[in-house]
Design a protein around this motif. Structure first.
Motif, PDB file in Angstrom:
ATOM      1  N   ALA A 305       0.851  -1.191   0.000  1.00  0.00           N
ATOM      2  CA  ALA A 305       0.000   0.000   0.000  1.00  0.00           C
ATOM      3  C   ALA A 305       0.887   1.242   0.000  1.00  0.00           C
ATOM      4  O   ALA A 305       1.993   1.225   0.557  1.00  0.00           O
ATOM      5  N   PRO A 306       0.413   2.356  -0.625  1.00  0.00           N
ATOM      6  CA  PRO A 306       1.259   3.554  -0.679  1.00  0.00           C
ATOM      7  C   PRO A 306       1.659   4.085   0.694  1.00  0.00           C
ATOM      8  O   PRO A 306       2.782   4.559   0.868  1.00  0.00           O
ATOM      9  N   ASP A 307       0.772   4.012   1.679  1.00  0.00           N
ATOM     10  CA  ASP A 307       1.135   4.482   3.024  1.00  0.00           C
ATOM     11  C   ASP A 307       2.329   3.699   3.564  1.00  0.00           C
ATOM     12  O   ASP A 307       3.259   4.270   4.150  1.00  0.00           O
ATOM     13  N   ASP A 308       2.300   2.388   3.370  1.00  0.00           N
ATOM     14  CA  ASP A 308       3.396   1.545   3.856  1.00  0.00           C
ATOM     15  C   ASP A 308       4.664   1.777   3.045  1.00  0.00           C
ATOM     16  O   ASP A 308       5.767   1.838   3.593  1.00  0.00           O
ATOM     17  N   GLY A 309       4.510   1.894   1.724  1.00  0.00           N
ATOM     18  CA  GLY A 309       5.673   2.097   0.879  1.00  0.00           C
ATOM     19  C   GLY A 309       6.378   3.408   1.163  1.00  0.00           C
ATOM     20  O   GLY A 309       7.619   3.460   1.245  1.00  0.00           O
ATOM     21  N   LEU A 310       5.609   4.468   1.310  1.00  0.00           N
ATOM     22  CA  LEU A 310       6.210   5.773   1.601  1.00  0.00           C
ATOM     23  C   LEU A 310       6.796   5.819   3.006  1.00  0.00           C
ATOM     24  O   LEU A 310       7.866   6.398   3.224  1.00  0.00           O
ATOM     25  N   ALA A 311       6.112   5.188   3.963  1.00  0.00           N
ATOM     26  CA  ALA A 311       6.635   5.155   5.332  1.00  0.00           C
ATOM     27  C   ALA A 311       7.992   4.464   5.373  1.00  0.00           C
ATOM     28  O   ALA A 311       8.904   4.881   6.098  1.00  0.00           O
ATOM     29  N   GLU A 312       8.148   3.409   4.575  1.00  0.00           N
ATOM     30  CA  GLU A 312       9.423   2.692   4.499  1.00  0.00           C
ATOM     31  C   GLU A 312      10.533   3.600   3.963  1.00  0.00           C
ATOM     32  O   GLU A 312      11.657   3.617   4.493  1.00  0.00           O
ATOM     33  N   VAL A 313      10.216   4.380   2.923  1.00  0.00           N
ATOM     34  CA  VAL A 313      11.196   5.299   2.345  1.00  0.00           C
ATOM     35  C   VAL A 313      11.591   6.371   3.348  1.00  0.00           C
ATOM     36  O   VAL A 313      12.784   6.653   3.547  1.00  0.00           O
ATOM     37  N   PHE A 314      10.612   6.965   4.020  1.00  0.00           N
ATOM     38  CA  PHE A 314      10.913   8.036   4.970  1.00  0.00           C
ATOM     39  C   PHE A 314      11.699   7.514   6.174  1.00  0.00           C
ATOM     40  O   PHE A 314      12.599   8.191   6.678  1.00  0.00           O
ATOM     41  N   ALA A 315      11.379   6.307   6.629  1.00  0.00           N
ATOM     42  CA  ALA A 315      12.126   5.712   7.737  1.00  0.00           C
ATOM     43  C   ALA A 315      13.581   5.482   7.326  1.00  0.00           C
ATOM     44  O   ALA A 315      14.508   5.712   8.108  1.00  0.00           O
ATOM     45  N   HIS A 316      13.783   5.024   6.101  1.00  0.00           N
ATOM     46  CA  HIS A 316      15.152   4.802   5.589  1.00  0.00           C
ATOM     47  C   HIS A 316      15.919   6.110   5.548  1.00  0.00           C
ATOM     48  O   HIS A 316      17.092   6.171   5.939  1.00  0.00           O
ATOM     49  N   ILE A 317      15.264   7.183   5.087  1.00  0.00           N
ATOM     50  CA  ILE A 317      15.916   8.497   4.995  1.00  0.00           C
ATOM     51  C   ILE A 317      16.290   9.005   6.385  1.00  0.00           C
ATOM     52  O   ILE A 317      17.402   9.498   6.608  1.00  0.00           O
ATOM     53  N   ARG A 318      15.368   8.874   7.340  1.00  0.00           N
ATOM     54  CA  ARG A 318      15.656   9.323   8.700  1.00  0.00           C
ATOM     55  C   ARG A 318      16.806   8.521   9.301  1.00  0.00           C
ATOM     56  O   ARG A 318      17.631   9.055  10.052  1.00  0.00           O
ATOM     57  N   GLY A 319      16.890   7.229   8.956  1.00  0.00           N
ATOM     58  CA  GLY A 319      17.954   6.387   9.479  1.00  0.00           C
ATOM     59  C   GLY A 319      19.330   6.749   8.930  1.00  0.00           C
ATOM     60  O   GLY A 319      20.345   6.405   9.536  1.00  0.00           O
ATOM     61  N   GLN A 320      19.354   7.452   7.787  1.00  0.00           N
ATOM     62  CA  GLN A 320      20.631   7.851   7.195  1.00  0.00           C
ATOM     63  C   GLN A 320      21.103   9.208   7.687  1.00  0.00           C
ATOM     64  O   GLN A 320      22.240   9.602   7.401  1.00  0.00           O
ATOM     65  N   ARG A 321      20.257   9.935   8.401  1.00  0.00           N
ATOM     66  CA  ARG A 321      20.648  11.286   8.868  1.00  0.00           C
ATOM     67  C   ARG A 321      21.620  11.200  10.024  1.00  0.00           C
ATOM     68  O   ARG A 321      21.610  10.270  10.803  1.00  0.00           O
TER      69      ARG A 321
END
Length: 321
Positions: A305-321
């Motif tokens: 689902a788009p909510d899950d897919g986007l949440a995964e991307v944003f979590a990955h980005i936050r983890g790289q900060r």
């Protein structure tokens, strides 16, 4: 099934190759990036270095049951000669080779071919396309489709819209760069509803097209519109960057982008301008696709689902900060 995947060192091709291998298929992946090829080998995918401009298709198809053609020059800017050499010519040559060898072909195209049609809501695959396109990329992908259809009418052509996911090298990174540089204004006071495709959903559609072959063209998305500018705000938050605040009329920015493009075209090196008119339109024009044909003929239903897919991307980005 023995499957050859072109563009396997790219974003979509890499996910497709790994997913098909996980499903038990014997997979060979073509690509030019040797380092990414080594990563494919570790995932059980046999890597074959190849330049599609000079590919020996008869040799590459030997012992293959099906091909997924995911390789492409996927950019909104470039020289027509390069789009022709990377998108149109190899697609036609591969389709002719598949026809001669009796090999099934799944060809990955793009809904960018609809951008100049004026249709924006529940766009169907039978929407008349051309002769005008809003980018050389869109034109080249449609001409590649035509070359495939002429050589192999039984081919399956998929049009996934706005691919994203962890490992994306285009959509999210471009937006992230614009946000971090502070160059992205808000181009409309109204929300823009559009559809995207999580990369695993696109890979799922490919798998269905291989196991339940059905000739023709199929739209592919997450099946649910998302608010584009609210999503851009979420991306800014994940990056720790300011949300776009100042509003610049889209028509004004599109005009400025057209002037930048004109200047770049006249430059001997034709460098990519910092802004393109087609790039502006992607942020200001809604687009949803009709998935009826894919659902009924391929049995397609999004697995992410788009909510899950986007949440995964944003979590990955936050983890790289």
């Amino acid at each position: 099934m023995r499957v050859l995947v072109t563009g396997a060192t790219g974003f979509l091709g890499g996910v497709v190759a790994r997913e098909l291998r996980a499903e038990g298929h014997e997979v060979r992946g073509l690509g030019r990036d040797v380092a990414r090829g080594a990563a494919l080998e570790r995932a059980g995918v046999a890597f074959v270095p190849a330049d599609l401009r000079a590919a020996d298709w008869a040799g590459l198809l030997r012992g293959v049951d099906a091909v997924v053609h995911a390789a492409a020059r996927a950019t909104l800017w470039g020289r027509w000669a390069d789009f022709e050499a990377d998108n149109i010519r190899p697609s036609g040559e591969l389709a002719r080779a598949c026809a001669a060898a009796g090999v099934r072909l799944v060809h990955v195209s793009t809904p960018s071919v609809y951008n100049a049609t004026g249709q924006t809501q529940a766009v169907r695959e039978d929407t008349p396309v051309g002769p005008r396109f809003d980018s050389l990329y869109a034109r080249s992908k449609f001409e590649a489709e035509e070359a495939v259809r002429a050589a192999l009418p039984d081919a399956t052509i998929l049009r996934p819209r706005g691919l994203y996911g962890v490992g994306d090298t285009s959509l999210v990174p471009r937006l992230a760069h614009a946000l971090q540089s502070g160059r992205l204004p808000r181009l409309t006071r109204d929300e823009v509803w559009t559809e995207l495709t999580q990369v695993r959903n696109a890979a799922h559609a490919v798998s269905l097209a291989l196991t339940r072959p059905a000739p023709g063209v199929y739209n592919v998305t997450d099946g649910q519109p998302i608010p584009l500018w609210a999503t851009v705000d979420r991306l800014a938050d994940a990056l720790g960057a300011p949300r776009p605040g100042r509003v610049v009329p889209a028509r004004l920015l599109e005009g400025a982008a057209s002037l930048l493009e004109l200047g770049a075209r006249w430059h001997p090196a034709q460098p990519e301008p910092p802004l393109t008119a087609s790039g502006v339109r992607l942020l200001t024009r809604p687009m949803t696709l009709d998935l009826t044909r894919a659902c009924e003929r391929l049995g397609y239903a999004p697995v992410v689902a788009p909510d899950d897919g986007l949440a995964e991307v944003f979590a990955h980005i936050r983890g790289q900060r």
